[in-house]
Design a protein around this motif. Structure first.
Motif, PDB file in Angstrom:
ATOM      1  N   UNK A  12     -10.304  -0.334 -19.238  1.00  0.00           N
ATOM      2  CA  UNK A  12      -9.155  -1.097 -18.596  1.00  0.00           C
ATOM      3  C   UNK A  12      -8.825  -0.426 -16.910  1.00  0.00           C
ATOM      4  N   UNK A  13      -9.079  -1.430 -15.948  1.00  0.00           N
ATOM      5  CA  UNK A  13      -8.996  -0.031 -14.452  1.00  0.00           C
ATOM      6  C   UNK A  13      -7.941  -1.054 -13.418  1.00  0.00           C
ATOM      7  N   UNK A  14      -7.492  -1.169 -12.644  1.00  0.00           N
ATOM      8  CA  UNK A  14      -6.217  -1.020 -11.881  1.00  0.00           C
ATOM      9  C   UNK A  14      -6.213  -0.506 -10.378  1.00  0.00           C
ATOM     10  N   UNK A  15      -6.425  -1.709  -9.502  1.00  0.00           N
ATOM     11  CA  UNK A  15      -6.346  -0.817  -8.040  1.00  0.00           C
ATOM     12  C   UNK A  15      -5.109  -0.927  -7.700  1.00  0.00           C
ATOM     13  N   UNK A  16      -4.400   0.664  -7.315  1.00  0.00           N
ATOM     14  CA  UNK A  16      -2.898   0.138  -6.802  1.00  0.00           C
ATOM     15  C   UNK A  16      -3.339   0.394  -5.089  1.00  0.00           C
ATOM     16  N   UNK A  17      -2.515   0.037  -3.773  1.00  0.00           N
ATOM     17  CA  UNK A  17      -2.471  -0.014  -3.146  1.00  0.00           C
ATOM     18  C   UNK A  17      -2.067   0.971  -2.399  1.00  0.00           C
ATOM     19  N   UNK A  18      -1.906   1.714  -2.095  1.00  0.00           N
ATOM     20  CA  UNK A  18      -0.828   2.610  -1.076  1.00  0.00           C
ATOM     21  C   UNK A  18      -0.242   2.064   0.147  1.00  0.00           C
ATOM     22  N   UNK A  19       0.340   1.729   0.677  1.00  0.00           N
ATOM     23  CA  UNK A  19       1.549   1.102   1.680  1.00  0.00           C
ATOM     24  C   UNK A  19       1.799   2.112   3.149  1.00  0.00           C
ATOM     25  N   UNK A  20       1.889   1.776   4.423  1.00  0.00           N
ATOM     26  CA  UNK A  20       2.996   2.640   5.390  1.00  0.00           C
ATOM     27  C   UNK A  20       3.175   1.932   6.033  1.00  0.00           C
ATOM     28  N   UNK A  21       4.298   1.598   7.062  1.00  0.00           N
ATOM     29  CA  UNK A  21       5.422   0.712   7.331  1.00  0.00           C
ATOM     30  C   UNK A  21       4.545   1.561   9.034  1.00  0.00           C
ATOM     31  N   UNK A  22       4.580   0.129   9.472  1.00  0.00           N
ATOM     32  CA  UNK A  22       3.529   0.947  11.132  1.00  0.00           C
ATOM     33  C   UNK A  22       4.268   0.018  11.863  1.00  0.00           C
ATOM     34  N   UNK A  24       7.103  -1.812  12.203  1.00  0.00           N
ATOM     35  CA  UNK A  24       7.734  -3.097  11.210  1.00  0.00           C
ATOM     36  C   UNK A  24       6.945  -3.849  10.890  1.00  0.00           C
ATOM     37  N   UNK A  25       5.431  -3.218  10.041  1.00  0.00           N
ATOM     38  CA  UNK A  25       4.374  -4.099   9.732  1.00  0.00           C
ATOM     39  C   UNK A  25       3.800  -3.180   8.767  1.00  0.00           C
ATOM     40  N   UNK A  26       3.566  -3.579   7.178  1.00  0.00           N
ATOM     41  CA  UNK A  26       3.497  -2.887   6.413  1.00  0.00           C
ATOM     42  C   UNK A  26       2.194  -2.627   6.607  1.00  0.00           C
ATOM     43  N   UNK A  27       1.368  -1.577   6.122  1.00  0.00           N
ATOM     44  CA  UNK A  27      -0.122  -1.674   6.346  1.00  0.00           C
ATOM     45  C   UNK A  27      -1.219  -0.666   4.613  1.00  0.00           C
ATOM     46  N   UNK A  28      -2.099  -0.867   4.758  1.00  0.00           N
ATOM     47  CA  UNK A  28      -2.585  -0.664   3.625  1.00  0.00           C
ATOM     48  C   UNK A  28      -2.982   1.309   4.004  1.00  0.00           C
ATOM     49  N   UNK A 106      -7.909  -5.546   4.127  1.00  0.00           N
ATOM     50  CA  UNK A 106      -7.674  -4.709   5.274  1.00  0.00           C
ATOM     51  C   UNK A 106      -8.509  -5.723   6.942  1.00  0.00           C
ATOM     52  N   UNK A 107      -9.626  -6.380   6.385  1.00  0.00           N
ATOM     53  CA  UNK A 107      -9.952  -6.886   7.399  1.00  0.00           C
ATOM     54  C   UNK A 107      -9.123  -8.075   7.827  1.00  0.00           C
TER      55      UNK A 107
END
Length: 110
Positions: A12-22, A24-28, A106-107
């Protein structure tokens, strides 16, 4: 009982995204894989991979599918040292699909 046996046998595999706030918008900002090898119940974590390596990892997965490899190895050099992450053959299609979904997000984000 059959579901437990199937979960034990398959990878099994799961992709987990790490996000930051720029602004006041959350971005990957990066991603990591949560993987399980066949005939095991334990999952493997690793450090965050930067977005600049997205297409390299995608090409590794597609090469593994094309050449019918048993697994692909991703080595990550981080503050914790060198980590090895295996993505097993049974999870190639799922990992590829999850990376494509992340690329679409991302796009839209940029």
């Amino acid at each position: 009982m059959y579901k437990r046996l199937k979960r034990l046998i398959t990878s099994d595999v799961k992709l987990i995204k790490d996000t930051c706030w720029y602004d006041s918008v959350e971005k990957i900002d990066g991603f990591k894989f949560y993987t399980k090898r066949p005939f095991s119940n334990s999952y493997q974590w690793h450090a965050v991979i930067g977005l600049e390596y997205t297409y390299e990892i995608l090409s590794l997965i597609q090469d593994g599918i094309k050449n019918k490899r048993k697994a692909i190895l991703i080595e990550i050099q981080s503050g914790w040292g060198r980590e090895r992450v295996y993505i097993w053959r049974g999870s190639f299609k799922k990992a590829e699909k999850q990376i494509f979904e992340m690329i679409k997000e991302l796009q839209q984000q940029y």
